[in-house]
Design an enzyme around this catalytic site. Structure first.
Site, mmCIF file in Angstrom:
data_model
loop_
_atom_site.group_PDB
_atom_site.id
_atom_site.type_symbol
_atom_site.label_atom_id
_atom_site.label_comp_id
_atom_site.label_asym_id
_atom_site.label_seq_id
_atom_site.Cartn_x
_atom_site.Cartn_y
_atom_site.Cartn_z
ATOM 1 N N TYR A 198 90.596 62.817 21.076
ATOM 2 C CA TYR A 198 90.571 64.288 20.997
ATOM 3 C C TYR A 198 90.063 64.764 19.645
ATOM 4 O O TYR A 198 90.687 65.609 19.006
ATOM 5 C CB TYR A 198 91.970 64.859 21.224
ATOM 6 C CG TYR A 198 92.621 64.401 22.504
ATOM 7 C CD1 TYR A 198 92.148 64.847 23.742
ATOM 8 C CD2 TYR A 198 93.693 63.526 22.478
ATOM 9 C CE1 TYR A 198 92.736 64.417 24.918
ATOM 10 C CE2 TYR A 198 94.291 63.096 23.665
ATOM 11 C CZ TYR A 198 93.805 63.547 24.873
ATOM 12 O OH TYR A 198 94.393 63.132 26.034
ATOM 13 N N TYR B 218 101.511 66.591 32.136
ATOM 14 C CA TYR B 218 100.376 65.816 31.628
ATOM 15 C C TYR B 218 100.328 64.501 32.396
ATOM 16 O O TYR B 218 101.336 63.793 32.483
ATOM 17 C CB TYR B 218 100.496 65.528 30.126
ATOM 18 C CG TYR B 218 99.373 64.627 29.658
ATOM 19 C CD1 TYR B 218 98.097 65.140 29.424
ATOM 20 C CD2 TYR B 218 99.554 63.256 29.516
ATOM 21 C CE1 TYR B 218 97.043 64.317 29.055
ATOM 22 C CE2 TYR B 218 98.510 62.417 29.147
ATOM 23 C CZ TYR B 218 97.259 62.963 28.915
ATOM 24 O OH TYR B 218 96.214 62.129 28.564
ATOM 25 N N ASP C 175 105.529 60.297 37.761
ATOM 26 C CA ASP C 175 104.755 59.694 36.679
ATOM 27 C C ASP C 175 105.736 59.321 35.563
ATOM 28 O O ASP C 175 106.177 60.178 34.802
ATOM 29 C CB ASP C 175 103.704 60.702 36.197
ATOM 30 C CG ASP C 175 102.880 60.182 35.030
ATOM 31 O OD1 ASP C 175 103.263 59.154 34.433
ATOM 32 O OD2 ASP C 175 101.860 60.823 34.703
ATOM 33 N N LYS D 193 102.114 52.811 29.352
ATOM 34 C CA LYS D 193 102.521 52.870 27.947
ATOM 35 C C LYS D 193 103.365 51.690 27.462
ATOM 36 O O LYS D 193 102.817 50.733 26.942
ATOM 37 C CB LYS D 193 103.203 54.207 27.671
ATOM 38 C CG LYS D 193 102.203 55.367 27.674
ATOM 39 C CD LYS D 193 102.622 56.555 26.830
ATOM 40 C CE LYS D 193 101.457 57.454 26.520
ATOM 41 N NZ LYS D 193 101.131 58.441 27.552
HETATM 42 C C1 PLP Z 1 100.000 58.793 28.417
HETATM 43 C C2 PLP Z 1 100.261 59.303 29.768
HETATM 44 C C3 PLP Z 1 99.325 59.156 30.807
HETATM 45 C C4 PLP Z 1 97.971 58.512 30.597
HETATM 46 O O1 PLP Z 1 98.054 57.177 30.225
HETATM 47 P P1 PLP Z 1 96.805 56.476 29.486
HETATM 48 O O2 PLP Z 1 97.214 55.043 29.359
HETATM 49 O O3 PLP Z 1 96.653 57.174 28.176
HETATM 50 O O4 PLP Z 1 95.618 56.664 30.358
HETATM 51 C C5 PLP Z 1 99.663 59.640 32.063
HETATM 52 N N1 PLP Z 1 100.849 60.239 32.292
HETATM 53 C C6 PLP Z 1 101.771 60.398 31.326
HETATM 54 C C7 PLP Z 1 103.074 61.028 31.652
HETATM 55 C C8 PLP Z 1 101.504 59.956 30.029
HETATM 56 O O5 PLP Z 1 102.408 60.138 29.056
#
Ligand code: PLP
Length: 465
Positions: free
Chosen positions: A20, A157, A260, A289
């Site tokens: 970014y 997000y 997610d 992550k």
């Molecule tokens: C970081 C994140 C993503 C994206 O993961 P990347 O490995 O950066 O592509 C998707 N959803 C959530 C909730 C996140 O914190």
């Protein structure tokens, strides 16, 4: 000038992009010379060295610390075996073990189908893409081909690829940069804040989501949400009851529920998965992550047997995704070691200890006029500043990111603020003293850059800004 005469930072500025960021290299940048445990050794533009505590866990992933002996050994063992093989037509021990581990640790509840089938993806965003594809393929295979949109929460997000961007917050996300390219999804209001939500607030929110789901049910494939804690969309905690409500609404309208857990998974919020605060089992779950303890990029999408079976029996006959580096053995081997550490169970006390230290350490930030809120959930601590233009977080960053980052480094702490938030997600191995020092460094940096403490008289009078 030869590359040996130019500093690494100068060479970086000449040829690299950062996340970014503009290509022009005027944002502050530090070189990492070494990383060990919870500490990074940084070198600045002028060659100055700084030992800092990493309050970011390298974007929430390095939960067991840098150079963890157990993870190092797992990686070295797998390198000596084989680092990569294709996953089409081939399999290997690390991937099978990882799938079994994920299935056995995934949230479950009496009378609810388990998450039993695992798709290994190469990053969080890709696991979200796969989850969204799977949901649409499921609805098509189940005879509902018009269901191609998603119901998502404002403030969410889910990643940076196109379909993932399309379910991110429509205002804070990147929708305005790509008009016409992002799917028109349905956005429900952000749930009420956990700290202040009343039963009435929750009821009101439920009614609004219910209306949207009912109105659009013919065209919706799934609901997608980050359970209990919205991360990159604002480090915003909301009541577990709202996750149960999403489950109910999804069931009532024949929608899949995608949770997610890429940010919240693996203990960060105080439960192994945030869905467990609500006792909810989704139909599809994404993790990433912290999956490899921050060593290698890897994510996974888990789904129920019913979803997997329906898609596999559909006209397409397959889930239509297959990355080159799917199931990378090296990443899987390290993930197995990381999950093995979590299996030991110490994470629960670790997260509680780190959380308590953050809570105590961040409390003094409440005395700063610039501060709107201070909150902790699990091993996450947040200082939220007032927005320059309250109510419109898009009106520029409230935090002077460069200045706060520099001030924090001077206080021995690595943070990466965004928008109006300065937050910590420390490695679980942080001692109470280390987590306390992270919090103190954050408070000092915010105080230096964003103002002075309220006067004792103001405090005594109980006047709030
Ligand atoms: C970081 C994140 C993503 C994206 O993961 P990347 O490995 O950066 O592509 C998707 N959803 C959530 C909730 C996140 O914190």
């Amino acid at each position: 000038m030869s590359s040996t005469q130019r500093s690494l930072i100068q060479r970086d500025r000449a040829s690299l992009w950062h996340p970014y960021a503009p290509a022009s290299g005027d944002l502050p940048l530090w070189e990492v010379e070494a990383a060990d445990g919870v500490r990074l050794r940084l070198r600045d533009d002028d060659g100055g060295r700084h030992q800092v505590l990493d309050a970011m866990s390298s974007w929430w992933s390095v939960i067991h610390g840098y150079r963890n002996p157990f993870l190092d050994a797992a990686a070295k063992r797998q390198i000596d075996a084989f680092s990569h093989v294709m996953f089409g037509g081939l399999t290997h021990g690390p991937a099978v073990e990882l799938a079994e581990r994920l299935v056995s640790m995934a949230p479950s509840a009496e009378g609810r189908p388990r998450l039993e089938r695992v798709f290994l993806a190469d990053s969080g965003s890709i696991s979200v893409e796969v989850a969204l594809k799977l949901a649409v393929q499921f609805q098509t295979a189940a005879g509902r081909p018009k269901r191609q949109r998603f119901l998502s929460l404002r403030g969410g997000y889910h990643g940076d690829t196109f379909a993932a961007m399309g379910v991110c917050d429509p205002v804070d996300g990147m929708h305005s940069a790509f008009p016409g390219l992002l799917a028109a999804n349905v956005f429900a209001p952000r749930p009420p804040a956990a700290a202040t939500a009343t039963a009435e607030d929750i009821g009101q929110w439920r009614a609004e989501v219910e209306v949207l789901a009912a109105r659009h049910s013919d065209e919706l494939a799934a609901i997608i949400a980050e359970p209990v804690l919205q991360g990159a969309g604002g480090m915003f905690a909301y009541p577990a009851e709202c996750v149960r409500i999403l489950r109910e609404i999804a069931d009532r309208h024949g929608l899949l529920l995608i949770l997610d857990e890429i940010a919240t998974g693996f203990g960060r919020t105080g439960e192994l998965f945030a869905a467990s605060h609500a006792g909810v089992v989704p139909d599809i779950m994404c993790v990433g992550k912290a999956l490899t303890g921050g060593y290698l990029t890897l994510a996974a999408m888990l789904c129920t047997r019913e979803v997997a079976g329906t898609v596999s029996r559909g006209a397409a006959g397959a889930l239509l995704h297959g990355p080159t580096f799917m199931g990378n053995p090296l990443a899987c081997a390290v993930a197995n070691a990381s999950l093995g550490i979590l299996d030991g169970g110490a994470w629960r006390a670790d997260v509680a200890r780190v959380g308590a230290a953050l809570e105590a350490g961040l409390a003094p930030a409440r005395e700063l006029d610039a501060v709107a809120d201070v909150r902790t959930i699990g091993a996450v601590g947040v200082i939220e500043l007032h927005c320059p233009n309250e109510g419109d977080p898009n009106e520029g960053d409230a935090v002077d990111v460069a200045a706060v980052t520099r001030a924090a480094v001077a206080h021995g702490v690595w943070v990466r603020p965004f928008r109006n938030l300065v937050y910590a997600m420390p490695p679980y191995i942080s001692t109470a003293a280390e987590a306390g020092a992270m919090a103190a460094g954050m408070v000092a940096a915010v105080a230096e850059v964003h103002g002075v403490a309220r006067s004792a008289a103001t405090l005594a009078a109980g006047v709030r800004p």
